[in-house]
Structures are given as structure tokens and as C-alpha cells.
Design a protein around this motif. Sequence first.
Motif, mmCIF file in Angstrom:
data_model
loop_
_atom_site.group_PDB
_atom_site.id
_atom_site.type_symbol
_atom_site.label_atom_id
_atom_site.label_comp_id
_atom_site.label_asym_id
_atom_site.label_seq_id
_atom_site.Cartn_x
_atom_site.Cartn_y
_atom_site.Cartn_z
ATOM 1 N N ILE A 1 57.197 29.967 3.354
ATOM 2 C CA ILE A 1 56.925 29.949 1.864
ATOM 3 C C ILE A 1 57.884 30.558 0.834
ATOM 4 N N ALA A 2 58.835 31.503 1.461
ATOM 5 C CA ALA A 2 59.609 32.239 0.584
ATOM 6 C C ALA A 2 60.899 31.234 0.204
ATOM 7 N N GLN A 3 60.830 29.897 0.738
ATOM 8 C CA GLN A 3 61.672 28.853 0.385
ATOM 9 C C GLN A 3 61.382 28.161 -0.739
ATOM 10 N N ASN A 4 60.351 28.416 -1.223
ATOM 11 C CA ASN A 4 59.943 27.912 -2.389
ATOM 12 C C ASN A 4 60.112 28.707 -3.507
ATOM 13 N N ALA A 5 60.071 28.296 -4.677
ATOM 14 C CA ALA A 5 60.493 28.870 -6.123
ATOM 15 C C ALA A 5 59.503 30.119 -6.335
ATOM 16 N N PRO A 6 59.981 31.249 -6.455
ATOM 17 C CA PRO A 6 59.309 32.421 -6.855
ATOM 18 C C PRO A 6 58.348 32.192 -8.019
ATOM 19 N N LEU A 7 58.664 31.648 -8.791
ATOM 20 C CA LEU A 7 57.758 31.532 -10.056
ATOM 21 C C LEU A 7 56.748 30.625 -10.008
ATOM 22 N N ALA A 8 56.981 29.811 -9.196
ATOM 23 C CA ALA A 8 55.978 28.632 -9.121
ATOM 24 C C ALA A 8 54.789 29.269 -7.969
ATOM 25 N N LEU A 9 55.281 30.017 -7.020
ATOM 26 C CA LEU A 9 54.403 30.457 -6.381
ATOM 27 C C LEU A 9 53.400 31.508 -7.190
ATOM 28 N N ALA A 10 53.886 32.299 -8.004
ATOM 29 C CA ALA A 10 53.240 33.271 -8.791
ATOM 30 C C ALA A 10 52.404 32.399 -9.748
ATOM 31 N N ALA A 11 52.845 31.479 -10.188
ATOM 32 C CA ALA A 11 51.935 30.346 -10.878
ATOM 33 C C ALA A 11 50.738 30.050 -10.065
ATOM 34 N N VAL A 12 50.922 29.499 -9.012
ATOM 35 C CA VAL A 12 49.767 28.955 -8.118
ATOM 36 C C VAL A 12 48.900 30.327 -8.067
ATOM 37 N N LYS A 13 49.236 31.440 -7.777
ATOM 38 C CA LYS A 13 48.193 32.338 -7.813
ATOM 39 C C LYS A 13 47.294 32.675 -9.117
ATOM 40 N N ALA A 14 48.130 32.732 -10.233
ATOM 41 C CA ALA A 14 47.523 32.905 -11.536
ATOM 42 C C ALA A 14 46.349 31.773 -11.810
ATOM 43 N N VAL A 15 46.839 30.625 -11.612
ATOM 44 C CA VAL A 15 45.858 29.691 -11.703
ATOM 45 C C VAL A 15 44.482 29.527 -10.848
ATOM 46 N N VAL A 16 44.851 29.841 -9.572
ATOM 47 C CA VAL A 16 43.630 29.939 -8.383
ATOM 48 C C VAL A 16 42.655 30.976 -8.890
ATOM 49 N N ARG A 17 43.231 32.231 -9.351
ATOM 50 C CA ARG A 17 42.320 33.240 -9.681
ATOM 51 C C ARG A 17 41.832 33.218 -11.264
ATOM 52 N N SER A 18 42.380 32.403 -12.119
ATOM 53 C CA SER A 18 41.784 32.301 -13.364
ATOM 54 C C SER A 18 40.353 31.808 -13.499
ATOM 55 N N GLN A 19 39.594 32.496 -14.400
ATOM 56 C CA GLN A 19 38.352 32.162 -14.940
ATOM 57 C C GLN A 19 38.223 30.710 -15.462
ATOM 58 N N ASP A 20 39.395 30.539 -16.221
ATOM 59 C CA ASP A 20 39.561 28.948 -16.835
ATOM 60 C C ASP A 20 40.852 28.267 -16.079
ATOM 61 N N PRO A 21 40.637 27.737 -15.055
ATOM 62 C CA PRO A 21 41.817 27.390 -14.300
ATOM 63 C C PRO A 21 42.611 26.095 -15.016
ATOM 64 N N TRP A 22 41.819 25.396 -15.588
ATOM 65 C CA TRP A 22 42.566 24.365 -16.193
ATOM 66 C C TRP A 22 43.265 24.713 -17.625
ATOM 67 N N ALA A 23 42.708 25.736 -18.206
ATOM 68 C CA ALA A 23 43.541 26.162 -19.244
ATOM 69 C C ALA A 23 44.848 27.047 -18.679
ATOM 70 N N ALA A 24 44.476 27.626 -17.501
ATOM 71 C CA ALA A 24 45.621 28.408 -16.991
ATOM 72 C C ALA A 24 46.672 27.349 -16.390
ATOM 73 N N GLN A 25 46.180 26.280 -15.841
ATOM 74 C CA GLN A 25 47.164 25.286 -15.299
ATOM 75 C C GLN A 25 48.138 24.771 -16.410
ATOM 76 N N ARG A 26 47.466 24.671 -17.446
ATOM 77 C CA ARG A 26 48.364 24.096 -18.803
ATOM 78 C C ARG A 26 49.362 25.283 -19.100
ATOM 79 N N THR A 27 48.916 26.434 -19.083
ATOM 80 C CA THR A 27 49.823 27.355 -19.541
ATOM 81 C C THR A 27 50.970 27.478 -18.556
ATOM 82 N N GLU A 28 50.752 27.671 -17.374
ATOM 83 C CA GLU A 28 51.675 28.020 -16.549
ATOM 84 C C GLU A 28 52.628 26.847 -16.122
#
Length: 247
Positions: A192-219
Motif C-alpha cells: 500500500i505504501a508504494q502508492n501516493a499518500p495523498l491519493a490513499l487519504a483521498a480514498v479514505k475520505a470519499v469512502v467515509r463521506s456521507q455524500d461520496p459523489w460530492a467528496a469524490q469530485r472534491t478530492e
Amino acid sequence: MNEVRTERVGSALLITIDRPEARNAVNAAVATQLSAALDELEATPELRVGVLTGAGGSFSAGMDLKAALKGESPVVGDRGLGGLTEAELSKPLIAAVEGFALGGGFELALGCDLVVAAEDARFGLPEVKRGLIAAAGGVVRLPRRIPHHLAMEILLTGEPIDGRRAGTLGIANRVVPNGEAAAVALQLAEQIAQNAPLALAAVKAVVRSQDPWAAQRTESTRLMRTADVREGMTAFAERRAPQWTGR
């Protein structure tokens, strides 16, 4: 006395609950120290992934009932049991489960992003046998992870399942021979650590969002402005491994 140990292993932080005499049950000291370990993971740029495990062949037997009867709390602020179950961590966290992961111990594992389980690990939410419910995330997370009727069987009977069954149900990502959970979890962490740290954090932010589509666009919009995206594209074109900076 340190009841939670940390060790840096490559890009991973190995976090070990170290109360084997109590099957790593969570008392106030464990909760405070585990929360501090998670803070260390979050605050250290060189650390990309956390691995949570327990000492002495057991993950965690959950809340320390004896300590609770004395008035100790295993909850840290608004971060939940062990400072984990309701925490919003930006970095991936892997549970490496050997032996017992019961009650709050199972809920700590459910609070992680991935689970590596030993074949004979024991996952269970026995709270109903004590007049309680699995209120540190068990009743919330488990029905979202596995089919409803199977989750309800675990929650309503209070009976445990082994690591093999956890793998079949999809609770565990990997099922490994006894004694190998931490080693395999660390291997997964490095992958997992071979991947971009900001992208990993963005994945987590979208997955836990109450509005994942909006979070996906933002991230996605935010990531496109980062140096890491340019580095990822350049590295692909130049056929080399990317050098992430987290910017």
C-alpha cells in the motif's frame, strides 16, 4: 508502564497492544497510549500505513470489564474505544489478528481498513450475553461489511467465528497460518505504501463521506493540482517508480 508499543518497520508503524496477561483488554492506559500511537502515525510523513496487533498470541479481548467496574474509561474523547473506533484517520490501518478479537477487540479490527487473520483467530461480539450491545461500532459496521442475515447471526447469538470463517464472509482480507498475521500485514502495508499518500487519504475520505459523489469530485479536483499527480504521470511516461512527496 507502556501497554502499547510502537515500532517503525519501513514505511509502516507496527502498533502492539501489550497486555498479554489480560488478553490485551482495553483499559484507560491502553486507550490513551493507543490514541497516542495513532497520532504518531498521522503526524509522521515517513509513515504511510499502520498495523495494529496484540502481544502474546491474542489481538484483544475487548473492554477491560474489571477496569470499567473501577471507573476507568476505555474511550478517548470523541474518538471512541481505544481512540480508534470513531477516529477519522487519513492513513490506512491494518488489523493483524491472532487469537481472540472479541467484543471491543473485534470492533477495533472493524475500525481498521483491512484485516489479516490467523486461521484460528476468534472473532465475536458477545455483548448480548452480558445485557449489552456492541456499541463501539459492531452493530453499525458489521451489517455494512457482510450480508445482513450473517451479521445479525453474529450480533444476536454472540457466538464467535474463526479466522477461516471470517475470510469466507469477507471480514478478513487475508487468512494466514497461525503466528504469521503481523508479518503478512506488514507486507500488505508496504504494498500500500508504494502508492501516493495523498491519493490513499483521498480514498479514505470519499469512502467515509456521507455524500461520496460530492467528496469524490472534491478530492479528485484537489489531487489534480498536486505535485504527486504530475510525478505519477511523469514516472509512468518515463517507466520508473514514482517518488512521492505528499504535496
